[in-house]
Design an enzyme around this catalytic site. Sequence first.
Site, PDB file in Angstrom:
ATOM      1  N   LYS A 103       5.610   0.534   3.301  1.00  0.00           N
ATOM      2  CA  LYS A 103       4.165   0.402   3.423  1.00  0.00           C
ATOM      3  C   LYS A 103       3.498   1.766   3.582  1.00  0.00           C
ATOM      4  O   LYS A 103       2.504   2.067   2.916  1.00  0.00           O
ATOM      5  CB  LYS A 103       3.798  -0.487   4.612  1.00  0.00           C
ATOM      6  CG  LYS A 103       2.310  -0.793   4.707  1.00  0.00           C
ATOM      7  CD  LYS A 103       1.868  -1.112   6.112  1.00  0.00           C
ATOM      8  CE  LYS A 103       1.738   0.147   6.940  1.00  0.00           C
ATOM      9  NZ  LYS A 103       1.156  -0.089   8.277  1.00  0.00           N
TER      10      LYS A 103
ATOM     11  N   ASP B  10       0.340  -4.763   4.605  1.00  0.00           N
ATOM     12  CA  ASP B  10       0.493  -4.771   6.052  1.00  0.00           C
ATOM     13  C   ASP B  10       0.414  -6.211   6.550  1.00  0.00           C
ATOM     14  O   ASP B  10       0.395  -7.156   5.754  1.00  0.00           O
ATOM     15  CB  ASP B  10      -0.558  -3.885   6.724  1.00  0.00           C
ATOM     16  CG  ASP B  10      -1.971  -4.444   6.598  1.00  0.00           C
ATOM     17  OD1 ASP B  10      -2.171  -5.451   5.889  1.00  0.00           O
ATOM     18  OD2 ASP B  10      -2.888  -3.865   7.201  1.00  0.00           O
TER      19      ASP B  10
END
Length: 204
Positions: free
Chosen positions: A109, A127
């Site tokens: 991420k 996320d």
Amino acid sequence: MLAEHIPHVETTLHYRNPFELLIAVILSAQCTDKQVNKTTAGLFAKYKTPYDFAALSHEKLASEIKGCGLYRNKSLHIIKTCRILAERYGGRVPGNFNDLQALPGVGRKTANVVLNIAFGQPTFPVDTHIYRVARRLGLSNGNTPRRVEKDLTDLIPAAERGHWHHRLIHFGRSCCTARNPRCAECVVAQYCLKRKKQLMDKEN
């Protein structure tokens, strides 16, 4: 409809260059952007380059970032990452996924966030907010962030991914929250699978 309701949103993290963004994103794990910005305001005034951070002791940096969660681990990761940037990349942040993800404290991420925001690459960081919203709205039925990422990159044109990344995060924070979502105010409630299930359960 969501695009009309949230036409344009940018990251709420404060940064001036790819390096500051990288540090801010590492600090943002299990921490609010508001707290990260409060921490980095003083941090970036003192330490401006990877060389500055690489020279710090673990204890010194940990005391500087204590307001962020997991600050001891983050301190170790940031110092190790900055030493690699200084020794291997001439103090610059690499602009490709594999090199970024190899840095301590940088997961998939974080690497995608830096590539998307700092380098304008069409990645789609996922996320907890995006994972939740995408599944609730039926944009993905993936049961891992990586699967949700694939579904969203297949669905959203490359040129629009940056906008939709921030849009879904904003929506997840402001309306489609994990607990007590504001369904009565939601402009896309008719598409929400969670909402439909709740209504069916009530009928049964």
